[in-house]
Motif scaffolding. Structure first.
Motif, mmCIF file in Angstrom:
data_model
loop_
_atom_site.group_PDB
_atom_site.id
_atom_site.type_symbol
_atom_site.label_atom_id
_atom_site.label_comp_id
_atom_site.label_asym_id
_atom_site.label_seq_id
_atom_site.Cartn_x
_atom_site.Cartn_y
_atom_site.Cartn_z
ATOM 1 N N ARG A 302 -24.392 -40.991 -23.844
ATOM 2 C CA ARG A 302 -25.794 -40.694 -23.586
ATOM 3 C C ARG A 302 -26.279 -41.417 -22.325
ATOM 4 N N ARG A 303 -25.953 -42.696 -22.204
ATOM 5 C CA ARG A 303 -26.409 -43.457 -21.050
ATOM 6 C C ARG A 303 -25.822 -42.942 -19.744
ATOM 7 N N MET A 304 -24.568 -42.488 -19.786
ATOM 8 C CA MET A 304 -23.872 -42.084 -18.567
ATOM 9 C C MET A 304 -23.994 -40.590 -18.286
ATOM 10 N N SER A 305 -24.675 -39.857 -19.202
ATOM 11 C CA SER A 305 -24.778 -38.395 -19.068
ATOM 12 C C SER A 305 -23.388 -37.770 -18.970
ATOM 13 N N MET A 306 -22.505 -38.214 -19.862
ATOM 14 C CA MET A 306 -21.141 -37.706 -19.929
ATOM 15 C C MET A 306 -20.871 -37.213 -21.335
ATOM 16 N N THR A 307 -19.798 -36.441 -21.518
ATOM 17 C CA THR A 307 -19.395 -36.030 -22.857
ATOM 18 C C THR A 307 -18.614 -37.168 -23.520
ATOM 19 N N ARG A 308 -18.561 -37.122 -24.844
ATOM 20 C CA ARG A 308 -17.794 -38.139 -25.569
ATOM 21 C C ARG A 308 -16.319 -38.139 -25.158
ATOM 22 N N PRO A 309 -15.655 -36.974 -25.030
ATOM 23 C CA PRO A 309 -14.251 -36.987 -24.594
ATOM 24 C C PRO A 309 -14.071 -37.620 -23.213
ATOM 25 N N GLN A 310 -15.022 -37.374 -22.302
ATOM 26 C CA GLN A 310 -14.917 -37.996 -20.981
ATOM 27 C C GLN A 310 -14.982 -39.512 -21.086
ATOM 28 N N VAL A 311 -15.944 -40.007 -21.872
ATOM 29 C CA VAL A 311 -16.073 -41.450 -22.053
ATOM 30 C C VAL A 311 -14.822 -42.017 -22.715
ATOM 31 N N SER A 312 -14.303 -41.329 -23.711
ATOM 32 C CA SER A 312 -13.114 -41.803 -24.427
ATOM 33 C C SER A 312 -11.917 -41.938 -23.490
ATOM 34 N N ARG A 313 -11.768 -40.979 -22.576
ATOM 35 C CA ARG A 313 -10.641 -41.058 -21.630
ATOM 36 C C ARG A 313 -10.797 -42.277 -20.715
ATOM 37 N N HIS A 314 -12.023 -42.537 -20.255
ATOM 38 C CA HIS A 314 -12.242 -43.708 -19.397
ATOM 39 C C HIS A 314 -12.025 -45.006 -20.181
#
Length: 355
Positions: A302-314
């Motif tokens: 939510r904070r980064m305006s990204m999807t959960r899968p994108q955040v998980s990969r990072h």
């Protein structure tokens, strides 16, 4: 630009492993002159520097060109056997011929690409070349050329005063650890081919040419033949992360190698991989959020305006770099940057660069 030890014709019986207090003293003097290279010893360096008498501190500044950049051959074992006392090793400096002394000192005072024989054959050019490199090198060069025996007497007195003011106590603290390291290396010599034995003392070394040579990853372009030469393997604690290899004619070959840390030092390739992971803009932005508090994947998305899968990969990449900790609390997993590990990366980078 590697250092290559040519083992053709060399014999294991010509290799001696042991301690050298004068080498460890030089490592101490180098770290006092270049404290930014030795962050793990900052407390000892500050305490020791503050304890020095004003006269000794002044003389250490005068002689610093001998050990600040390029370690002086005079302050490594000049002959065997190893495990001698520091007084014996200092006395060996006094026993050198004047020419041997001047050439050994001149090589370190200049600190660059230089034939030390020119200090004797063309002294004015030697002094001018040192002045061009720095004021302190020029001053040391002038003192050496003006009166080599006075220079030697002053150096020997300075080393003796270092022993009295701080090094005797430090050597007593370190000696057993260095002796144990030397004994462990001796035990490996009994069961390993020569190339593997020599390369075992450093992560920067590896056997090459089918075991006929050992290659050290150093910013030097140097080949040293061990045929007919005595080779001294000397462990150091204050010298780490530096690995010093010297092969001047007329002296034994010396490999002054750092005793391993409790954790294995990272290679340049490993460090580059971690820095590549951390340099990604998105992952750097995630770290800025995670350094202050533990956050869930959903909140980060939510904070980064990204999807959960994108955040998980990072997050997986940051975990692979060793800088992310994750802890489950009920239904949620909270992530946070491990600040201590992140800070150690800076120290590991310095170790890899200055090794």
């Amino acid at each position: 630009m590697p250092v290559l030890l040519d083992l053709r014709g060399a014999k294991s019986s010509d290799v001696e492993i042991g301690t050298s207090p004068i080498s460890e003293l030089q490592a101490c003097l180098h770290s006092l002159a270049e404290p930014d290279h030795h962050l793990e010893y900052r407390s000892w360096l500050m305490k020791t520097d503050e304890s020095l008498s004003p006269d000794l501190r002044h003389r250490l500044t005068q002689f610093a060109p001998l050990w600040a950049r390029r370690r002086c051959r005079l302050l490594l074992p000049l002959s065997g056997p190893l495990d001698a006392s520091v007084d014996t090793e200092i006395e060996r400096i006094s026993q050198l011929s004047e020419r041997e002394f001047v050439e050994a000192a001149a090589y370190s005072i200049h600190g660059g690409a230089f034939d030390p024989r020119q200090a004797v054959s063309r002294p004015d050019e030697f002094v001018a070349a040192c002045e061009a490199r720095s004021f302190s090198r020029g001053e040391a060069a002038r003192l050496l050329i003006r009166d080599p025996e006075e220079f030697r007497t002053a150096l020997v007195r300075t080393l003796a005063d270092c022993v009295e003011e701080f090094f005797a106590a430090e050597w007593e603290r370190l000696h057993d650890r260095l002796r144990d390291e030397a004994e462990q290396t001796r035990s490996r010599l009994r069961g390993l081919p020569l190339a593997e034995l020599i390369s075992s003392v450093s992560m920067a070394a590896q056997p090459v040419q089918g075991g006929r040579a050992v290659r050290f990853d150093k910013l030097q372009n140097l080949t040293v033949s061990l045929r007919g030469n005595r080779t001294l393997l000397v462990p150091t604690i204050h010298g780490r992360p530096h690995l010093v290899i010297r092969g001047e004619e007329g002296f034994p070959v010396v490999v002054h190698y750092p005793v391993a840390w409790h954790s294995r030092p990272e290679s340049i390739d490993e460090m580059q991989r971690r820095l590549t992971i951390l340099s990604d803009p998105a992952r750097l932005a995630l770290c800025r959020h995670l350094v202050n508090e533990a956050i869930t994947t959903s909140d980060l998305a939510r904070r980064m305006s990204m999807t959960r899968p994108q955040v998980s990969r990072h997050l997986a990449k940051l975990r692979a770099a060793g800088v992310l900790t994750s802890q489950r609390s009920g239904r949620y997993v909270y992530h946070r940057v491990d600040v201590d590990t992140l800070m150690r990366i800076g120290v590991e980078l310095l170790r890899a660069i200055v090794r």
